[in-house]
Design a protein around this motif. Structure first.
Motif, PDB file in Angstrom:
ATOM      1  N   THR A  75       0.859  -1.184   0.000  1.00  0.00           N
ATOM      2  CA  THR A  75       0.000   0.000   0.000  1.00  0.00           C
ATOM      3  C   THR A  75       0.894   1.233   0.000  1.00  0.00           C
ATOM      4  O   THR A  75       1.877   1.303   0.730  1.00  0.00           O
ATOM      5  N   ALA A  76       0.530   2.165  -0.847  1.00  0.00           N
ATOM      6  CA  ALA A  76       1.300   3.415  -0.917  1.00  0.00           C
ATOM      7  C   ALA A  76       1.034   4.216   0.350  1.00  0.00           C
ATOM      8  O   ALA A  76      -0.095   4.246   0.847  1.00  0.00           O
ATOM      9  N   PRO A  77       2.070   4.832   0.882  1.00  0.00           N
ATOM     10  CA  PRO A  77       1.829   5.650   2.076  1.00  0.00           C
ATOM     11  C   PRO A  77       0.913   6.823   1.715  1.00  0.00           C
ATOM     12  O   PRO A  77       0.926   7.308   0.588  1.00  0.00           O
ATOM     13  N   THR A  78       0.122   7.218   2.661  1.00  0.00           N
ATOM     14  CA  THR A  78      -0.740   8.370   2.391  1.00  0.00           C
ATOM     15  C   THR A  78       0.143   9.596   2.215  1.00  0.00           C
ATOM     16  O   THR A  78       1.128   9.778   2.947  1.00  0.00           O
ATOM     17  N   PRO A  79      -0.182  10.417   1.228  1.00  0.00           N
ATOM     18  CA  PRO A  79       0.650  11.606   1.022  1.00  0.00           C
ATOM     19  C   PRO A  79       0.517  12.550   2.212  1.00  0.00           C
ATOM     20  O   PRO A  79      -0.514  12.553   2.895  1.00  0.00           O
ATOM     21  N   PRO A  80       1.548  13.324   2.459  1.00  0.00           N
ATOM     22  CA  PRO A  80       1.449  14.274   3.579  1.00  0.00           C
ATOM     23  C   PRO A  80       0.359  15.303   3.279  1.00  0.00           C
ATOM     24  O   PRO A  80       0.070  15.589   2.111  1.00  0.00           O
ATOM     25  N   PRO A  81      -0.238  15.829   4.302  1.00  0.00           N
ATOM     26  CA  PRO A  81      -1.274  16.844   4.046  1.00  0.00           C
ATOM     27  C   PRO A  81      -0.639  18.072   3.403  1.00  0.00           C
ATOM     28  O   PRO A  81       0.540  18.359   3.603  1.00  0.00           O
ATOM     29  N   PRO A  82      -1.413  18.783   2.608  1.00  0.00           N
ATOM     30  CA  PRO A  82      -0.854  19.995   1.995  1.00  0.00           C
ATOM     31  C   PRO A  82      -0.503  20.995   3.086  1.00  0.00           C
ATOM     32  O   PRO A  82      -1.106  20.981   4.167  1.00  0.00           O
ATOM     33  N   PRO A  83       0.476  21.838   2.816  1.00  0.00           N
ATOM     34  CA  PRO A  83       0.828  22.831   3.843  1.00  0.00           C
ATOM     35  C   PRO A  83      -0.356  23.771   4.074  1.00  0.00           C
ATOM     36  O   PRO A  83      -1.151  24.004   3.160  1.00  0.00           O
ATOM     37  N   PRO A  84      -0.473  24.278   5.274  1.00  0.00           N
ATOM     38  CA  PRO A  84      -1.578  25.206   5.524  1.00  0.00           C
ATOM     39  C   PRO A  84      -1.385  26.461   4.685  1.00  0.00           C
ATOM     40  O   PRO A  84      -0.257  26.822   4.340  1.00  0.00           O
ATOM     41  N   PRO A  85      -2.469  27.107   4.321  1.00  0.00           N
ATOM     42  CA  PRO A  85      -2.319  28.329   3.534  1.00  0.00           C
ATOM     43  C   PRO A  85      -1.539  29.373   4.340  1.00  0.00           C
ATOM     44  O   PRO A  85      -1.615  29.406   5.570  1.00  0.00           O
ATOM     45  N   ALA A  86      -0.807  30.174   3.623  1.00  0.00           N
ATOM     46  CA  ALA A  86      -0.047  31.236   4.288  1.00  0.00           C
ATOM     47  C   ALA A  86      -1.032  32.165   4.989  1.00  0.00           C
ATOM     48  O   ALA A  86      -2.107  32.453   4.451  1.00  0.00           O
ATOM     49  N   PRO A  87      -0.688  32.625   6.179  1.00  0.00           N
ATOM     50  CA  PRO A  87      -1.619  33.523   6.856  1.00  0.00           C
ATOM     51  C   PRO A  87      -1.806  34.797   6.045  1.00  0.00           C
ATOM     52  O   PRO A  87      -0.866  35.313   5.443  1.00  0.00           O
ATOM     53  N   ARG A  88      -3.015  35.255   6.006  1.00  0.00           N
ATOM     54  CA  ARG A  88      -3.328  36.470   5.260  1.00  0.00           C
ATOM     55  C   ARG A  88      -2.703  37.664   5.980  1.00  0.00           C
ATOM     56  O   ARG A  88      -2.855  37.809   7.203  1.00  0.00           O
ATOM     57  N   PRO A  89      -1.990  38.508   5.257  1.00  0.00           N
ATOM     58  CA  PRO A  89      -1.374  39.666   5.917  1.00  0.00           C
ATOM     59  C   PRO A  89      -2.447  40.575   6.530  1.00  0.00           C
ATOM     60  O   PRO A  89      -3.546  40.714   5.986  1.00  0.00           O
ATOM     61  N   THR A  90      -2.115  41.181   7.633  1.00  0.00           N
ATOM     62  CA  THR A  90      -3.028  42.130   8.277  1.00  0.00           C
ATOM     63  C   THR A  90      -3.030  43.434   7.496  1.00  0.00           C
ATOM     64  O   THR A  90      -2.155  43.686   6.663  1.00  0.00           O
ATOM     65  N   ILE A  91      -4.001  44.269   7.789  1.00  0.00           N
ATOM     66  CA  ILE A  91      -4.053  45.570   7.114  1.00  0.00           C
ATOM     67  C   ILE A  91      -2.815  46.389   7.472  1.00  0.00           C
ATOM     68  O   ILE A  91      -2.268  47.100   6.623  1.00  0.00           O
ATOM     69  N   GLU A  92      -2.335  46.258   8.701  1.00  0.00           N
ATOM     70  CA  GLU A  92      -1.117  46.979   9.096  1.00  0.00           C
ATOM     71  C   GLU A  92       0.074  46.528   8.252  1.00  0.00           C
ATOM     72  O   GLU A  92       0.864  47.363   7.787  1.00  0.00           O
ATOM     73  N   GLN A  93       0.192  45.206   8.058  1.00  0.00           N
ATOM     74  CA  GLN A  93       1.296  44.687   7.243  1.00  0.00           C
ATOM     75  C   GLN A  93       1.175  45.145   5.795  1.00  0.00           C
ATOM     76  O   GLN A  93       2.172  45.497   5.172  1.00  0.00           O
ATOM     77  N   ARG A  94      -0.041  45.138   5.273  1.00  0.00           N
ATOM     78  CA  ARG A  94      -0.242  45.577   3.882  1.00  0.00           C
ATOM     79  C   ARG A  94       0.119  47.058   3.728  1.00  0.00           C
ATOM     80  O   ARG A  94       0.765  47.444   2.760  1.00  0.00           O
ATOM     81  N   LEU A  95      -0.291  47.883   4.674  1.00  0.00           N
ATOM     82  CA  LEU A  95       0.058  49.310   4.587  1.00  0.00           C
ATOM     83  C   LEU A  95       1.569  49.495   4.675  1.00  0.00           C
ATOM     84  O   LEU A  95       2.142  50.316   3.960  1.00  0.00           O
ATOM     85  N   GLU A  96       2.214  48.706   5.539  1.00  0.00           N
ATOM     86  CA  GLU A  96       3.672  48.807   5.713  1.00  0.00           C
ATOM     87  C   GLU A  96       4.425  48.417   4.443  1.00  0.00           C
ATOM     88  O   GLU A  96       5.405  49.056   4.069  1.00  0.00           O
ATOM     89  N   THR A  97       3.957  47.362   3.762  1.00  0.00           N
ATOM     90  CA  THR A  97       4.703  46.864   2.603  1.00  0.00           C
ATOM     91  C   THR A  97       4.259  47.465   1.280  1.00  0.00           C
ATOM     92  O   THR A  97       5.065  47.580   0.365  1.00  0.00           O
ATOM     93  N   ASP A  98       2.981  47.858   1.167  1.00  0.00           N
ATOM     94  CA  ASP A  98       2.447  48.252  -0.138  1.00  0.00           C
ATOM     95  C   ASP A  98       2.283  49.751  -0.336  1.00  0.00           C
ATOM     96  O   ASP A  98       2.093  50.199  -1.463  1.00  0.00           O
ATOM     97  N   VAL A  99       2.305  50.518   0.737  1.00  0.00           N
ATOM     98  CA  VAL A  99       1.997  51.953   0.650  1.00  0.00           C
ATOM     99  C   VAL A  99       3.201  52.756   1.139  1.00  0.00           C
ATOM    100  O   VAL A  99       3.826  52.409   2.135  1.00  0.00           O
ATOM    101  N   ARG A 100       3.515  53.812   0.426  1.00  0.00           N
ATOM    102  CA  ARG A 100       4.665  54.662   0.763  1.00  0.00           C
ATOM    103  C   ARG A 100       4.191  56.048   1.196  1.00  0.00           C
ATOM    104  O   ARG A 100       3.155  56.540   0.726  1.00  0.00           O
ATOM    105  N   ASP A 101       4.971  56.677   2.050  1.00  0.00           N
ATOM    106  CA  ASP A 101       4.689  58.048   2.465  1.00  0.00           C
ATOM    107  C   ASP A 101       4.856  58.995   1.277  1.00  0.00           C
ATOM    108  O   ASP A 101       5.640  58.738   0.367  1.00  0.00           O
ATOM    109  N   ALA A 102       4.110  60.085   1.322  1.00  0.00           N
ATOM    110  CA  ALA A 102       4.267  61.173   0.348  1.00  0.00           C
ATOM    111  C   ALA A 102       4.973  62.312   1.080  1.00  0.00           C
ATOM    112  O   ALA A 102       4.584  62.681   2.191  1.00  0.00           O
ATOM    113  N   PHE A 103       6.014  62.854   0.471  1.00  0.00           N
ATOM    114  CA  PHE A 103       6.819  63.885   1.121  1.00  0.00           C
ATOM    115  C   PHE A 103       6.538  65.264   0.510  1.00  0.00           C
ATOM    116  O   PHE A 103       6.132  65.368  -0.648  1.00  0.00           O
TER     117      PHE A 103
END
Length: 169
Positions: free
Chosen positions: A34-62
């Protein structure tokens, strides 16, 4: 007499025949693989928080000294920010974004609160013209009360003359 070790990759039936002076006998046995059962798929990456999205995707205007008009580099930053903000607001439909107006240390606290307000308002107006929903944008002026840099130099003052983005409460 004897033994033989087998390690089949697939299920296999083996037939063994023993022959001797008293006659022959045959037996079959099946080895089930019998073939071994395949490992479960990795859990989905956690969804970034709004704070993280603002930090990485939005830049200050000077801004320039004592100015609230949108200069060329701020126009470019806010144009990119508009796309990012629309995406963030699509992912967080109940969110609001706060545009924080900041100033350098020069000038009175009252004057800088007004200047910070003019800066965050001009940035908001620019973003609304690019399709960011006006009801999702709030403004607040911190004047010179929350400096990003505390040295008394032009390079430091420039870092403080900005509109910064944060999640609304």
């Amino acid at each position: 007499t004897g033994s033989q070790r087998v390690q089949p990759d697939n299920s296999t039936t083996y037939t063994l025949t023993a022959a001797g002076p008293g006659g022959n006998t045959t037996r079959s046995t099946t080895v089930t693989v019998t073939a071994p059962t395949p490992p479960p798929p990795p859990p989905p990456a956690p969804r970034p928080t709004i704070e993280q999205r603002l930090e990485t995707d939005v830049r200050d205007a000077f801004f320039d000294y004592d100015k609230s008009d949108i200069r060329a580099d701020a126009r470019d930053a806010l144009t990119r920010d508009a796309s990012a903000l629309k995406s963030i607001l699509a992912d967080f439909p109940n969110a609001t974004i706060v545009l924080e107006g900041h100033c350098d240390e020069r000038g009175s606290a009252e004057y800088n609160l007004g200047l910070g307000d003019r800066r965050d308002s001009s940035a908001k107006e620019f973003l609304v013209q690019l399709g960011v929903p006006t009801d999702k944008l709030k403004t607040i002026s911190y004047g010179k009360e929350r400096p990003q840099c505390t040295e008394s130099s032009e390079a430091c003052w420039q870092k403080n003359r900005r509109v910064h983005f944060s999640p609304g409460q």
